[in-house]
Design a protein around this motif. Structure first.
Motif, mmCIF file in Angstrom:
data_model
loop_
_atom_site.group_PDB
_atom_site.id
_atom_site.type_symbol
_atom_site.label_atom_id
_atom_site.label_comp_id
_atom_site.label_asym_id
_atom_site.label_seq_id
_atom_site.Cartn_x
_atom_site.Cartn_y
_atom_site.Cartn_z
ATOM 1 N N SER A 32 0.820 -1.195 0.000
ATOM 2 C CA SER A 32 0.000 0.000 0.000
ATOM 3 C C SER A 32 0.867 1.263 0.000
ATOM 4 O O SER A 32 0.603 2.225 -0.741
ATOM 5 C CB SER A 32 -0.917 0.019 1.228
ATOM 6 N N TRP A 37 -1.371 3.438 -2.524
ATOM 7 C CA TRP A 37 -2.798 3.144 -2.611
ATOM 8 C C TRP A 37 -3.562 3.979 -1.586
ATOM 9 O O TRP A 37 -3.025 4.323 -0.528
ATOM 10 C CB TRP A 37 -3.066 1.664 -2.322
ATOM 11 N N ARG A 40 -9.033 3.140 1.151
ATOM 12 C CA ARG A 40 -10.179 2.369 0.659
ATOM 13 C C ARG A 40 -9.729 1.246 -0.272
ATOM 14 O O ARG A 40 -10.215 0.115 -0.167
ATOM 15 C CB ARG A 40 -11.153 3.298 -0.060
ATOM 16 N N LEU A 41 -8.810 1.555 -1.186
ATOM 17 C CA LEU A 41 -8.327 0.545 -2.133
ATOM 18 C C LEU A 41 -7.567 -0.556 -1.396
ATOM 19 O O LEU A 41 -7.749 -1.743 -1.682
ATOM 20 C CB LEU A 41 -7.416 1.195 -3.172
ATOM 21 N N THR A 42 -6.733 -0.159 -0.451
ATOM 22 C CA THR A 42 -5.947 -1.143 0.306
ATOM 23 C C THR A 42 -6.844 -2.107 1.070
ATOM 24 O O THR A 42 -6.626 -3.332 1.047
ATOM 25 C CB THR A 42 -5.007 -0.439 1.303
ATOM 26 N N THR A 124 -1.713 -2.461 -10.577
ATOM 27 C CA THR A 124 -2.647 -2.713 -9.479
ATOM 28 C C THR A 124 -3.539 -3.910 -9.763
ATOM 29 O O THR A 124 -3.744 -4.769 -8.895
ATOM 30 C CB THR A 124 -3.522 -1.467 -9.230
#
Length: 215
Positions: A32, A37, A40-42, A124
């Motif tokens: 991350s 990142w 939220r994405l992590t 990603t």
């Protein structure tokens, strides 16, 4: 304590230890930061990889539990004596491996360890796919054995282990990744990283012994 209560407690304890293993969440924190990142994405990637890991474990576990359930009707000795014995044997193996590792001062590597340098070179989407596949094909051995023990009390035990293992594993990974992203330095991961086999081994032996008394 009833048989189902013992099964639930055992599944809960095993799942907590399993979710806390540093190699389940530290690589995600490192990735991350390296990939910048968002939180939220992590957490989303953590949930996906965690679910993939629990899914494969549960699929195999249900098959193992079903076999144990079918055997329990005609061969109670197998499920009532052999199944707890499997936990004790597996726990002993973990302890031996831990003692050998400590004796030779080897750094502990868990079977689910992620190669950060190898993964972070990818995009990603590729990272998500790699993590998902890696976690899916590394089911948890100690939980698989516990499904066989849980089958002694029927589908209630099998379902209970499945639900608890899924929830605790994913929730635990999300919590630890989130804390890691917040820069929490007080998480004592070093002790568990080097004593995970010992803790797991002792817990499996205890669960195996108590398994003989499940009603």
């Amino acid at each position: 304590m009833t048989g189902l209560s013992q099964i639930i407690l055992g599944a809960f304890l095993l799942s907590i230890v399993h979710a806390s293993i540093p190699n389940h969440w530290i690589p995600l924190v490192a990735l991350s930061k390296a990939e910048k990142w968002s939180e939220r994405l992590t957490l989303g990637i953590t949930a996906i990889s965690g679910f993939a890991h629990t899914l494969s474990t549960i699929i195999i576990g249900i098959i193992v539990g079903f076999l144990g359930y079918k055997l329990s009707g005609s061969y109670s000795f197998i499920v009532g004596v052999i199944a707890p014995g499997i936990l004790i044997l597996l726990g002993s193996v973990y302890l031996v491996l831990s003692i050998r590792a400590n004796k030779h001062h080897h750094h502990h590597h868990h079977s689910h360890e992620i190669n950060i340098d190898e993964v972070k070179k990818r995009t990603t989407k590729a990272i998500i796919l790699t993590l998902t596949i890696s976690m899916f094909f590394s089911p948890c051995l100690e939980i698989e054995a516990y499904f066989f023990v849980a089958s002694r009390i029927g589908w209630d035990g099998i379902i209970a282990v499945s639900v608890i293992y899924t929830f605790i594993t994913i929730a635990g990974m999300l919590l630890l990744v989130w804390l890691g992203m917040k820069g929490v330095k007080k998480i004592k991961s070093h002790f568990l990283e080097h004593h995970e086999k010992t803790i797991t081994g002792v817990l499996l032996i205890i669960l195996g012994v108590t398994g003989y008394f499940i009603a």
